[in-house]
Design a protein around this motif. Sequence first.
Motif, short mmCIF file in Angstrom:
data_model
loop_
_atom_site.label_atom_id
_atom_site.label_comp_id
_atom_site.label_asym_id
_atom_site.label_seq_id
_atom_site.Cartn_x
_atom_site.Cartn_y
_atom_site.Cartn_z
N MET A 9 0.84 -1.21 0.00
CA MET A 9 0.00 0.00 0.00
C MET A 9 0.87 1.24 0.00
O MET A 9 1.19 1.78 1.04
CB MET A 9 -0.84 -0.01 1.29
CG MET A 9 -2.35 0.08 1.10
SD MET A 9 -2.99 1.28 -0.01
CE MET A 9 -3.25 2.67 1.13
N HIS A 10 1.25 1.71 -1.17
CA HIS A 10 2.02 2.94 -1.21
C HIS A 10 1.17 4.09 -1.69
O HIS A 10 1.67 5.18 -1.94
CB HIS A 10 3.27 2.78 -2.06
CG HIS A 10 2.97 2.49 -3.50
ND1 HIS A 10 2.02 1.60 -3.90
CD2 HIS A 10 3.49 2.98 -4.63
CE1 HIS A 10 1.99 1.55 -5.23
NE2 HIS A 10 2.86 2.39 -5.69
N SER A 27 1.58 7.26 0.23
CA SER A 27 2.74 8.05 -0.18
C SER A 27 2.48 8.79 -1.49
O SER A 27 2.86 9.94 -1.65
CB SER A 27 3.96 7.15 -0.38
OG SER A 27 4.28 6.46 0.79
N ILE A 28 1.81 8.10 -2.41
CA ILE A 28 1.49 8.72 -3.70
C ILE A 28 0.55 9.92 -3.47
O ILE A 28 0.72 10.97 -4.09
CB ILE A 28 0.81 7.70 -4.64
CG1 ILE A 28 1.72 6.49 -4.89
CG2 ILE A 28 0.39 8.35 -5.95
CD1 ILE A 28 2.86 6.69 -5.82
N VAL A 38 -6.38 13.16 -12.08
CA VAL A 38 -5.08 12.51 -12.26
C VAL A 38 -5.25 11.37 -13.26
O VAL A 38 -6.32 10.80 -13.42
CB VAL A 38 -4.48 11.98 -10.93
CG1 VAL A 38 -4.30 13.09 -9.93
CG2 VAL A 38 -5.32 10.86 -10.35
N ARG A 39 -4.17 11.06 -13.93
CA ARG A 39 -4.13 9.95 -14.89
C ARG A 39 -3.21 8.88 -14.35
O ARG A 39 -2.05 9.13 -14.06
CB ARG A 39 -3.62 10.45 -16.25
CG ARG A 39 -4.60 11.39 -16.96
CD ARG A 39 -3.91 12.22 -18.04
NE ARG A 39 -3.12 11.40 -18.95
CZ ARG A 39 -3.62 10.75 -20.00
NH1 ARG A 39 -4.89 10.83 -20.28
NH2 ARG A 39 -2.83 10.02 -20.76
N ILE A 40 -3.79 7.68 -14.17
CA ILE A 40 -3.03 6.56 -13.60
C ILE A 40 -2.97 5.43 -14.64
O ILE A 40 -4.01 4.89 -15.02
CB ILE A 40 -3.73 6.03 -12.33
CG1 ILE A 40 -3.97 7.13 -11.29
CG2 ILE A 40 -2.95 4.86 -11.73
CD1 ILE A 40 -2.72 7.64 -10.63
N LEU A 89 1.65 8.41 -14.12
CA LEU A 89 1.25 8.72 -12.74
C LEU A 89 1.29 10.23 -12.74
O LEU A 89 2.30 10.84 -12.40
CB LEU A 89 2.32 8.14 -11.81
CG LEU A 89 1.94 7.65 -10.43
CD1 LEU A 89 0.76 6.71 -10.48
CD2 LEU A 89 3.12 6.95 -9.78
N GLU A 90 0.18 10.83 -13.18
CA GLU A 90 0.26 12.21 -13.62
C GLU A 90 -0.88 13.05 -13.08
O GLU A 90 -2.04 12.64 -13.12
CB GLU A 90 0.18 12.18 -15.16
CG GLU A 90 0.58 13.43 -15.86
CD GLU A 90 0.52 13.22 -17.37
OE1 GLU A 90 1.58 13.01 -17.96
OE2 GLU A 90 -0.59 13.24 -17.92
N SER A 106 2.55 12.87 -2.30
CA SER A 106 3.29 13.47 -3.42
C SER A 106 2.36 14.26 -4.32
O SER A 106 2.71 15.36 -4.79
CB SER A 106 3.99 12.39 -4.25
OG SER A 106 4.90 11.67 -3.46
N LEU A 107 1.17 13.72 -4.54
CA LEU A 107 0.17 14.39 -5.37
C LEU A 107 -0.18 15.75 -4.77
O LEU A 107 -0.27 16.77 -5.48
CB LEU A 107 -1.08 13.50 -5.47
CG LEU A 107 -2.32 14.12 -6.08
CD1 LEU A 107 -2.06 14.55 -7.52
CD2 LEU A 107 -3.49 13.12 -6.05
N TRP A 114 -0.38 0.11 -15.87
CA TRP A 114 0.90 -0.55 -15.64
C TRP A 114 1.76 0.24 -14.67
O TRP A 114 2.98 0.08 -14.63
CB TRP A 114 1.64 -0.76 -16.97
CG TRP A 114 0.95 -1.75 -17.83
CD1 TRP A 114 -0.18 -1.53 -18.57
CD2 TRP A 114 1.30 -3.12 -18.02
NE1 TRP A 114 -0.54 -2.70 -19.20
CE2 TRP A 114 0.34 -3.67 -18.90
CE3 TRP A 114 2.33 -3.92 -17.53
CZ2 TRP A 114 0.39 -5.01 -19.29
CZ3 TRP A 114 2.38 -5.24 -17.95
CH2 TRP A 114 1.41 -5.78 -18.81
N SER A 115 1.13 1.09 -13.87
CA SER A 115 1.91 1.96 -12.98
C SER A 115 2.05 1.40 -11.57
O SER A 115 2.71 2.00 -10.74
CB SER A 115 1.25 3.34 -12.90
OG SER A 115 0.06 3.23 -12.14
N ALA A 116 1.42 0.28 -11.25
CA ALA A 116 1.46 -0.32 -9.92
C ALA A 116 0.70 0.50 -8.88
O ALA A 116 0.85 0.28 -7.68
CB ALA A 116 2.90 -0.58 -9.43
N VAL A 117 -0.12 1.44 -9.32
CA VAL A 117 -0.95 2.20 -8.37
C VAL A 117 -2.41 1.81 -8.60
O VAL A 117 -2.90 1.79 -9.73
CB VAL A 117 -0.76 3.71 -8.55
CG1 VAL A 117 -1.78 4.50 -7.76
CG2 VAL A 117 0.66 4.11 -8.13
#
Lengths: 113, 222
Positions: free
Chosen positions: A1-2, A5-6, A31-33, A105-106, A9-10, A36-39
Motif C-alpha cells: 500500500m504505497h 505516499s502517492i 489525475v491519470r493513472i 502517474l500524472e 506526493s500528489l 501498468w503503474s502499480a498504483v
Amino acid sequence: MHEASIALSLIGVATEALHQHGGERITALTVRIGQWSAVVPEALQAAFPAAAEGTPLQGARLSIVSVPGVGACPAHGPVELQLALGLRCPVCGLPTPTLLQGDELELDELELA
Amino acid sequence: MTSIPAPRIVTVRQNILKDNDRVAADNRRTFQSAGVRAINLVSSPGAGKTALLERTLKDLQGQLGMAVAVGDLATENDAARLRQWGVQAEQIVTGTICHLDAGMVQAVLPRFELAALDVLFLENVGNLVCPASYDLGEAARAVLISTTEGEDKPLKYPTMFNTADVVVITKMDIAEAVEFDLSLCRENIDRARPGVQVIELSSKKGAGLEAWYSFVRGLPLP
Ligand SMILES: [Zn+2]
C-alpha cells in the motif's frame, strides 16, 4: 500500500501548481493513472481525503482516469495490452517491450478557487 | 448581488513523483561520479534477498568493494546479518512505509565512503508492488522470485517485473520438492518483461551464482 505516499506526493505537486497559478485552494483535480503503474486507483481514492486534510486540497474532488497500456507490436503497431498477457501483442503474441502509454502517474488538471 | 467567479481550470500535466525522480537523478549522478554501481534488490518478503546478499558478500570479498543499504520497516536484523561479512551495512528504517524512495537513499549516502566502493546494494523492503514506482537512482534493478512462491508472480505483479533489468529465481535447490514449474515461470517472466535476463540459483547450495556475480560486476555475459 504505497497509495498513501502517492497521495502525499500528489498534494505536493498540486500545491506547487496552485501557488504558480495564484489560486487560494483546489476544489477538484484530475489525475491519470496508467494500468501498468502499480498504483491502484481505488486505494488512491481512499487515501486521498486524509492526506488532503489541512492542505489547500481539503475537500477537493479527486477524479482518476485509468489509462490502459498500449504497446508497440512489431507487426501490428500500437495495440492495447491486457495485463494477463503481459507485454505481448494480444493479436499475434509478439513481445511489445516498449510501452507507448500506461505507466503514467500524472496530475492532469486542477480546478482552482 | 456579488457574482461568484467561475472556477478556473488549469492543465498541469506533471508527474506526481517528479520530486522523487529529481532526487533519483541526483543519486544517479553521485553514483556515477564515484564509480559505484548501485543495484536495487526487490522481492516479496522471504524470497531470499538477504541470503543472496550474504553469499555474495562472502564470495566476492576482496574482489569488489561492496556495501549495503537495507530498507526495513522496523528492525536492524538484516543489517546486522550482513555486517558479519565485514562490509558496511546501513539500515534505512522506513517506519510504516512499504518501499524505499530516492530521498531515503540520498539521506544515507553520506555514511558511505562511495569512492572506495564498486557496488552498493540497495536491499528494498520486501514487497513486489510499491517499490516499482520509485526510482532510487540505481544502475540496475534486480527482481527476485523464489521457487516457493509459485510461477504466476510475474503475471500478478507485472509492473515490478516490467521494470527489471534482471530476474533472479532463488531457492532452486528445493524447486523439485515444491513442484516448481521452471519453464512456466520463465514463460511468465518473459511475458511481463520480454527478453529479460533470467538467472536461476541457489544461495544455499551455490548453484548458478557465477551468472549472478557476472551481473553484479557489470560484465557482459557469455
Ligand atoms: Zn501483433
